[in-house]
Design an enzyme around this catalytic site. Structure first.
Site, PDB file in Angstrom:
ATOM      1  N   GLY A 120       0.657  -1.258  -0.020  1.00  0.00           N
ATOM      2  CA  GLY A 120       0.183   0.081  -0.103  1.00  0.00           C
ATOM      3  C   GLY A 120       0.986   1.143  -0.037  1.00  0.00           C
ATOM      4  O   GLY A 120       0.264   2.529  -0.051  1.00  0.00           O
ATOM      5  N   LEU A 121       1.996   1.251   0.362  1.00  0.00           N
ATOM      6  CA  LEU A 121       3.041   2.276   0.349  1.00  0.00           C
ATOM      7  C   LEU A 121       4.002   2.314  -0.644  1.00  0.00           C
ATOM      8  O   LEU A 121       4.846   3.206  -0.968  1.00  0.00           O
ATOM      9  CB  LEU A 121       3.647   2.695   1.803  1.00  0.00           C
ATOM     10  CG  LEU A 121       2.659   2.463   2.945  1.00  0.00           C
ATOM     11  CD1 LEU A 121       3.449   2.435   4.322  1.00  0.00           C
ATOM     12  CD2 LEU A 121       1.762   3.781   2.808  1.00  0.00           C
ATOM     13  N   SER A 122       3.810   1.620  -1.666  1.00  0.00           N
ATOM     14  CA  SER A 122       4.473   1.391  -2.831  1.00  0.00           C
ATOM     15  C   SER A 122       6.053   1.442  -2.541  1.00  0.00           C
ATOM     16  O   SER A 122       6.949   2.051  -3.210  1.00  0.00           O
ATOM     17  CB  SER A 122       4.333   2.741  -3.820  1.00  0.00           C
ATOM     18  OG  SER A 122       4.590   1.918  -5.015  1.00  0.00           O
ATOM     19  N   SER A 123       6.173   0.233  -1.926  1.00  0.00           N
ATOM     20  CA  SER A 123       7.713  -0.166  -1.721  1.00  0.00           C
ATOM     21  C   SER A 123       8.393  -0.557  -2.990  1.00  0.00           C
ATOM     22  O   SER A 123       9.580  -0.423  -3.319  1.00  0.00           O
ATOM     23  CB  SER A 123       7.894  -1.169  -0.645  1.00  0.00           C
ATOM     24  OG  SER A 123       7.201  -2.202  -0.731  1.00  0.00           O
ATOM     25  N   SER A 124       7.545  -1.099  -3.758  1.00  0.00           N
ATOM     26  CA  SER A 124       8.201  -1.477  -5.337  1.00  0.00           C
ATOM     27  C   SER A 124       8.560  -0.398  -6.029  1.00  0.00           C
ATOM     28  O   SER A 124       9.596  -0.443  -6.434  1.00  0.00           O
ATOM     29  CB  SER A 124       7.047  -2.183  -5.850  1.00  0.00           C
ATOM     30  OG  SER A 124       6.023  -1.728  -6.084  1.00  0.00           O
ATOM     31  N   ALA A 125       7.734   0.711  -6.147  1.00  0.00           N
ATOM     32  CA  ALA A 125       8.299   1.825  -6.770  1.00  0.00           C
ATOM     33  C   ALA A 125       9.469   2.273  -6.036  1.00  0.00           C
ATOM     34  O   ALA A 125      10.576   2.827  -6.755  1.00  0.00           O
ATOM     35  CB  ALA A 125       7.189   3.158  -6.837  1.00  0.00           C
ATOM     36  N   ALA A 126       9.547   2.409  -4.782  1.00  0.00           N
ATOM     37  CA  ALA A 126      10.633   3.054  -3.968  1.00  0.00           C
ATOM     38  C   ALA A 126      12.001   2.021  -4.320  1.00  0.00           C
ATOM     39  O   ALA A 126      13.064   2.750  -4.616  1.00  0.00           O
ATOM     40  CB  ALA A 126      10.328   2.938  -2.468  1.00  0.00           C
ATOM     41  N   ASP A 168       2.613   5.735  -8.419  1.00  0.00           N
ATOM     42  CA  ASP A 168       3.685   5.569  -7.447  1.00  0.00           C
ATOM     43  C   ASP A 168       5.005   6.073  -7.765  1.00  0.00           C
ATOM     44  O   ASP A 168       5.737   6.712  -6.627  1.00  0.00           O
ATOM     45  CB  ASP A 168       3.723   3.884  -7.437  1.00  0.00           C
ATOM     46  CG  ASP A 168       2.262   3.176  -7.104  1.00  0.00           C
ATOM     47  OD1 ASP A 168       1.495   4.066  -6.703  1.00  0.00           O
ATOM     48  OD2 ASP A 168       2.256   2.191  -7.506  1.00  0.00           O
TER      49      ASP A 168
HETATM   50  C1  GLA Z   1      -1.298   0.997  -6.798  1.00  0.00           C
HETATM   51  C2  GLA Z   1      -0.836   1.152  -8.428  1.00  0.00           C
HETATM   52  C3  GLA Z   1      -0.784   2.780  -8.982  1.00  0.00           C
HETATM   53  C4  GLA Z   1      -2.459   3.169  -8.462  1.00  0.00           C
HETATM   54  C5  GLA Z   1      -2.756   2.933  -7.019  1.00  0.00           C
HETATM   55  C6  GLA Z   1      -4.220   3.213  -6.896  1.00  0.00           C
HETATM   56  O1  GLA Z   1      -0.372   1.587  -5.932  1.00  0.00           O
HETATM   57  O2  GLA Z   1       0.562   0.879  -8.544  1.00  0.00           O
HETATM   58  O3  GLA Z   1      -0.482   2.838 -10.143  1.00  0.00           O
HETATM   59  O4  GLA Z   1      -3.247   2.593  -9.425  1.00  0.00           O
HETATM   60  O5  GLA Z   1      -2.778   1.527  -6.788  1.00  0.00           O
HETATM   61  O6  GLA Z   1      -4.430   4.460  -6.726  1.00  0.00           O
END
Ligand code: GLA
Length: 402
Positions: A120-126, A168
């Protein structure tokens, strides 16, 4: 930080020459619209993924994670395939993404660490940004922030196979403390909207459900498909023709056409589109509230966004819905909603720091009772906003400690 450097030295017999700090992100408004080229907001947190490394002149990539078992070890010319569920996918994808445009010569030896349980906090993008920055650094490659976002998005979308948008990556790369990152995912244009001096200070509460699952195994991609189908049907009603599936996006439909034809969409397609159009409107209004320092209005829009996610976008899970409903009852919570995709992971809230205790108490009174299987796994964390990903000065220069 010492443990990271100590593990690095114990593993590789020298100190790192590079260190990247890449933050986790929240999206207070603008959920599930990025893949439809909608409007999003984002902020980075002072909770990071840290990557320390030294170049490897022979072209090997070797990484140990302090959070996951096994080591990633491969040569730049022989990148292993995507392995569903493996933390190693992000470095594999980062190498392949950059290799589409550059002949990479150097790899690195690295240690990576993230601080909060994932989801939920996007550790993958980080972590992907951190790998890309490190690979660029050791190979002398310069890329703009916009290019970094697109290189990182390729990893998630093409290599991993999640049909997501650029929220993200953008929040991770572009955020600046004290500002709200506001982006139009159709054009890639963004604005860092300064927090009004009149806005009361706030913190971010993260209530992690303890329920973890890779996004690729959820309904995420199905929802993207439903949005695209809704976009195609609306296009046909408005223009009498349909784009290719690849190009169909709800953003291609004018708000007025949605008002006029939306009622003709069948059930769940209408609800997905309704979420899109109402969420874009909430983002526009939220950005104005932010400019004016009206955190109460901003927070109310977050709550409405959360409700729309539950009822119209129909994402979420019982655990997150319990947390969301509980957060709504805490005095001092300005706004709350699922974080990220909302199929697992956490809820976030913008809060008056004075309500920390009450928030923790209320969550403890409700959540473990309704979801006893997560009684030992859920947790509440309070943090602040921060800058996007950056290099930090590093104690080593690739030499052994004397
Ligand atoms: C995930 C996806 C994002 C976005 C969010 C919901 O984090 O990776 O691209 O769609 O969900 O807003």
């Amino acid at each position: 930080m010492d443990d990271l450097y100590d593990v690095f030295e114990a593993n590789y017999g020298l100190l790192p020459s590079g260190h990247i700090r890449s933050p986790l992100r929240i999206c207070p408004l603008g959920a599930h619209v990025d893949h439809q080229h909608g409007l999003v907001t984002g902020m980075a947190l002072d909770v990071n993924v840290d990557l320390v490394y030294v170049p490897d002149n022979e072209g090997f990539v070797r990484i140990q994670s302090l959070d996951f078992p096994d080591e990633e070890y491969f040569h730049l010319d022989r990148v292993p395939e995507m392995l569903p569920g493996s933390w190693g996918n992000y470095i594999r994808g980062a190498v392949l993404s950059l290799s589409r445009e550059h002949k990479l010569k150097r790899g690195f030896k690295a240690i990576v660490r993230g601080k909060l349980p994932m989801g939920g906090l996007s550790s993958s993008a980080a972590v992907t940004t951190a790998y890309l920055l490190a690979l660029c650094d050791v190979n002398g490659i310069e890329r703009t922030k916009e290019e970094l976002i697109s290189l990182s998005h390729w990893v998630e979308k093409v290599f991993i196979g999640l049909n997501n948008g650029i929220l993200d990556q953008s929040a991770n790369v572009l955020s600046r403390d004290g500002f709200l990152m506001y982006m139009d995912c159709k054009t890639g244009e963004y604005e860092l909207v300064e927090k009004s001096p009149s806005m009361p200070s706030f913190e971010v509460a993260i209530v992690n459900s303890g329920f973890t699952k890779a996004l690729i195994g959820t309904d995420y991609n199905n929802r993207v498909d439903e949005c695209k189908i809704a976009a195609s049907v609306l296009e046909e009603l408005v223009h009498g023709r349909i784009s290719t599936y690849r190009d169909a996006r709800l953003r291609n439909i004018e708000d007025a056409d949605w008002e006029r034809y939306g009622g003709e969409l069948p059930g769940r397609f209408r609800r997905r589109a309704k979420h899109f159009f109402t969420e874009n409107d909430r983002v526009r209004r939220g950005v104005e509230a932010w400019r004016e320092g009206d955190i109460a209005a901003f927070g109310q829009l977050m709550m409405a966004s959360g409700d729309s996610s539950v009822h119209d976008y129909e994402c979420g899970c019982p655990e997150l819905i319990t947390i969301f409903e509980t957060l709504k009852t805490v005095k001092g919570v300005h706004g709350a909603r699922f974080s990220g995709a909302g199929y697992r992971g956490c809820c976030i809230a913008l809060i008056d720091p004075a309500c920390r205790e009450e928030l923790s108490r209320k969550v403890a009174a409700v959540y473990p009772v309704r979801h006893p299987e997560y009684a030992d796994k859920y947790h509440v964390h309070f943090c602040k906003t921060a800058d996007g990903a950056s290099f930090v000065s590093c104690c080593g220069d690739g030499a052994a400690r004397s």
